[in-house]
Design an enzyme around this catalytic site. Structure first.
Site, short mmCIF file in Angstrom:
data_model
loop_
_atom_site.label_atom_id
_atom_site.label_comp_id
_atom_site.label_asym_id
_atom_site.label_seq_id
_atom_site.Cartn_x
_atom_site.Cartn_y
_atom_site.Cartn_z
N GLY A 169 1.18 -1.40 0.12
CA GLY A 169 0.29 0.15 0.00
C GLY A 169 0.83 0.99 -0.56
O GLY A 169 2.27 0.92 -0.43
N SER A 170 0.62 2.48 0.71
CA SER A 170 1.11 3.49 0.35
C SER A 170 1.69 3.71 1.37
O SER A 170 1.75 2.58 2.60
CB SER A 170 -0.14 4.90 0.60
OG SER A 170 -0.90 4.82 1.67
N GLU A 205 5.14 -3.24 1.24
CA GLU A 205 5.82 -2.80 -0.44
C GLU A 205 5.08 -2.15 -0.86
O GLU A 205 3.61 -1.68 -0.46
CB GLU A 205 4.89 -4.33 -0.96
CG GLU A 205 6.03 -5.76 -1.48
CD GLU A 205 7.70 -5.80 -1.45
OE1 GLU A 205 7.58 -4.13 -2.87
OE2 GLU A 205 8.12 -5.75 -1.60
N GLY A 234 1.51 2.18 5.41
CA GLY A 234 2.55 1.67 5.48
C GLY A 234 3.85 1.77 7.57
O GLY A 234 4.21 0.82 7.83
N CYS A 283 2.12 0.52 -8.22
CA CYS A 283 3.75 0.47 -8.42
C CYS A 283 4.90 1.40 -8.62
O CYS A 283 5.39 2.00 -8.76
CB CYS A 283 4.11 -0.51 -6.82
SG CYS A 283 3.96 -2.01 -7.80
P1 NAD Z 1 -3.14 2.57 1.17
O1 NAD Z 1 -2.20 2.26 1.49
O2 NAD Z 1 -4.43 3.46 1.12
O3 NAD Z 1 -4.13 0.98 1.65
C1 NAD Z 1 -3.62 -0.37 1.79
C2 NAD Z 1 -4.67 -1.22 2.62
O4 NAD Z 1 -4.24 -0.88 3.86
C3 NAD Z 1 -5.97 -1.06 2.38
O5 NAD Z 1 -6.11 -2.89 2.85
C4 NAD Z 1 -6.49 -0.57 3.77
O6 NAD Z 1 -7.43 -1.07 4.05
C5 NAD Z 1 -5.36 -0.79 4.93
N1 NAD Z 1 -4.78 -0.35 5.83
C6 NAD Z 1 -5.99 0.80 5.55
N2 NAD Z 1 -5.21 1.73 7.13
C7 NAD Z 1 -4.29 0.74 8.11
C8 NAD Z 1 -4.39 0.87 9.15
N3 NAD Z 1 -3.84 1.44 10.16
N4 NAD Z 1 -3.71 -0.80 9.58
C9 NAD Z 1 -3.38 -1.51 8.78
N5 NAD Z 1 -4.05 -1.73 7.26
C10 NAD Z 1 -4.26 -0.34 7.02
O7 NAD Z 1 -3.12 1.86 -0.21
P2 NAD Z 1 -3.60 2.32 -1.80
O8 NAD Z 1 -4.54 3.32 -1.49
O9 NAD Z 1 -5.02 1.08 -1.68
O10 NAD Z 1 -2.90 1.56 -2.76
C11 NAD Z 1 -2.17 2.65 -3.30
C12 NAD Z 1 -0.82 2.13 -2.90
O11 NAD Z 1 -0.12 1.03 -3.35
C13 NAD Z 1 0.04 3.39 -4.31
O12 NAD Z 1 1.57 3.42 -3.03
C14 NAD Z 1 0.91 1.90 -4.52
O13 NAD Z 1 2.21 2.74 -4.81
C15 NAD Z 1 1.51 0.86 -3.33
N6 NAD Z 1 1.21 -0.28 -4.24
C16 NAD Z 1 2.90 -1.11 -4.36
C17 NAD Z 1 3.06 -2.20 -4.58
C18 NAD Z 1 4.33 -2.70 -4.60
O14 NAD Z 1 5.06 -4.02 -4.65
N7 NAD Z 1 5.55 -1.43 -4.26
C19 NAD Z 1 1.98 -2.69 -4.91
C20 NAD Z 1 0.88 -2.10 -5.19
C21 NAD Z 1 0.53 -0.94 -5.13
#
Ligand code: NAD
Length: 502
Positions: free
Chosen positions: A248-249, A270, A253, A304
């Site tokens: 995620g972001s 990631e 993260g 990503c």
């Molecule tokens: P996000 O960070 O908003 O959410 C990711 C996940 O985290 C969701 O399932 C969300 O419900 C959960 N979440 C939110 N708050 C949390 C907490 N406090 N504790 C635990 N979980 C929590 O990301 P997004 O908008 O779904 O995805 C986009 C991001 O993901 C971009 O920054 C992208 O670069 C990244 N991404 C990275 C990779 C990689 O391999 N590096 C791959 C795909 C996406």
């Protein structure tokens, strides 16, 4: 009940039994919370599903813990585990078209892209992990240290054991692909998993759970929770969870790492990227320009590894901008169910507003739109035209922040050292493309701050390759043998050689 006219009977079959799935422990929900599943191509709610509660988190973790501690999964020998994962992969393959449709419905990816991104690629990753379960991680499940050049005479064995219960939290953009290397890797190692997809794209995880049930994996092997930050917080702090693997972001993260640190859990993160696409002076504009554009607009920029900063020799700037405009003008933005569509919508209206805000601020700061731009006039879906922005420096917000939309920037450089400085001038370090004479490009690639570099287009995704991130792009590794190894802890057993020692 999901109402989506484009979904086949097979896809409805995977999703249609939500209540039953919830009752049997795959997706657990006991509370009144609901989550709207929004179709980004129409902006309408396609259905409402029950959301998990914190009680459900406790129950799911307990079930995964019991599944792990009972040896029902972790106690299988590698060939049994491999066979079960091949069975799961076969089931996923039988439902491949339905999985692609579900990806198109919830992510908005064009159906032609979904067949690879949301079905073919995840299936090949699951297959790879099914094989890896048999072979074991790098070094094997058991490894003799041998009589190395050390002043100790013992028989020393290393045993790689599954970490335990893995919480796998995924981003919205490639839900099943992320599941394939997080849950696929965890299960291959003998761990049990609790999967939490993004609440914006929960259906792929539910369909996956239905497939796992069809493949007859033992109860407790996989649990699926659907919720947002609160559920994620409860999951990552649950005492029964041994490891958290998150995609995620950066912002979330950081929270995940902080939450998991309270229980000193192992963490793999990631995160995001702002990856460069570099045309060296030995590159050919016409060869590079098509793939260079596609790599930042694919999945409407929601990748990503999207290479959103294109660097060209200063004297090529206008020629490259004109060539990129031709490519961008030829792209079809529209209905993701139409086989001719290149770009579908972005995930939500507020996300589109956010992406547009970055572009507007770049223009306000002196930037110009070199190609594309704006919104197409198509219904109520969250569509955005692909956009190339110029006239900005690498330290501008639009060059430093991840937009996660189909927007790239064009940056000129003076010489190769300048190109390297600009390419590495980011807090991220996930991915990069380099174009040019192969030797030049490899030399340049080795100096880049990036976990993955493709030279002259690279090739399609390899399930055996790691996907690491430098800087703020992450900690630890997903995918490949290095990614598989993350799901083990190691035990050293040391025995005196017969007749020596006590
Ligand atoms: P996000 O960070 O908003 O959410 C990711 C996940 O985290 C969701 O399932 C969300 O419900 C959960 N979440 C939110 N708050 C949390 C907490 N406090 N504790 C635990 N979980 C929590 O990301 P997004 O908008 O779904 O995805 C986009 C991001 O993901 C971009 O920054 C992208 O670069 C990244 N991404 C990275 C990779 C990689 O391999 N590096 C791959 C795909 C996406």
């Amino acid at each position: 009940m999901i109402e989506a006219p484009h979904l086949s009977a097979d896809a409805h079959g995977l999703l249609g039994n939500l209540e039953e799935l919830i009752g049997t422990g795959w997706v657990r929900s006991s509370g009144p919370e609901t989550i709207d599943v929004v179709d980004p191509s129409s902006g309408h709610v396609a259905g409402t599903i029950p959301g998990s509660t914190t009680d459900d988190v406790a129950r799911a973790v307990a079930a995964a813990r019991a599944g792990f501690d009972s040896d029902a999964w972790s106690g299988l020998n590698p060939s049994e585990r491999s066979r079960a994962l091949h069975r799961l992969t076969d089931v996923l393959a039988e439902h491949a078209e339905a999985l692609a449709e579900i990806g198109t419905l919830e992510v908005g990816s064009p159906i032609t892209l979904s067949r690879g991104l949301h079905a073919g690629a995840p299936i090949s990753f699951f297959r790879w992990f099914a094989d890896a379960a048999l072979k074991g991680p790098m070094g094997g499940y058991e490894e003799s240290l041998g009589l190395n050049d050390v002043p100790v005479l013992t028989t020393s064995m290393l045993f790689r054991e599954p970490v335990g219960v893995v919480a796998a939290i995924s981003a919205y953009n490639f839900p099943l692909l992320i599941t394939s290397f997080k849950v696929g890797g965890a299960l291959a190692a003998g761990c049990t998993a609790v999967l939490m997809p993004s609440p914006r794209t929960p259906l792929s995880a539910i369909a996956f759970a239905a497939c796992a049930r069809e493949a007859d994996l033992p109860p407790g092997t996989i649990q699926v929770l659907v919720g947002g930050a609160g559920i994620g917080q409860a999951l990552t702090t649950a005492p029964g969870v041994d490891m958290v693997t998150f995609t995620g972001s950066v912002e979330v993260g950081r929270n995940v790492m902080e939450q998991a640190s309270r229980g000193l859990k192992k963490v793999v993160l990631e995160l995001g990227g702002k990856s460069p696409n570099v045309l060296l002076p030995s590159a050919d504009i016409q060869t590079a320009v098509g793939p260079s554009v596609l790599r930042f607009v694919r999945n409407s920029g929601q990748g990503c590894g999207a290479t959103t900063r294109t660097l060209v020799p200063r004297e090529w700037y206008d020629e490259y901008a004109a060539a990129a405009k031709q490519v961008i003008d030829s792209l079809v933005v529209g209905d993701p169910w139409d086989e001719k569509t290149d770009l579908g919508p972005v995930i939500r209206g507020d996300h589109r507003d956010r992406v547009e805000g970055y572009v507007q601020r770049a223009i306000d700061g002196g930037g110009v739109v070199l190609a594309g731009g704006g919104r197409p006039d198509i219904g109520e879906g969250f569509y955005l035209n692909p956009t190339l922005v110029g006239g900005v420096d690498n330290d501008a917000e639009i060059c430093q922040e991840e937009l996660f939309g189909p927007v790239g920037v064009l940056l000129p450089y003076d010489d190769v050292d300048d190109a390297l400085r600009i390419a590495n001038g980011t807090r991220f370090g996930l991915n990069a493309n380099v174009w040019g004479a192969t030797d030049d490009a490899i030399r340049f690639a080795r100096r880049l701050k990036a976990g993955t570099v493709t030279v002259n287009g690279g090739g399609s995704d390899r399930p055996d390759a790691p996907w690491p991130g430098a800087g703020e792009s992450g900690i630890g590794v997903d995918r490949g043998m290095e990614g598989f190894r993350e799901f083990f802890h190691i035990r050293h057993v040391q025995v005196p050689l017969a007749g020596i020692g006590r």
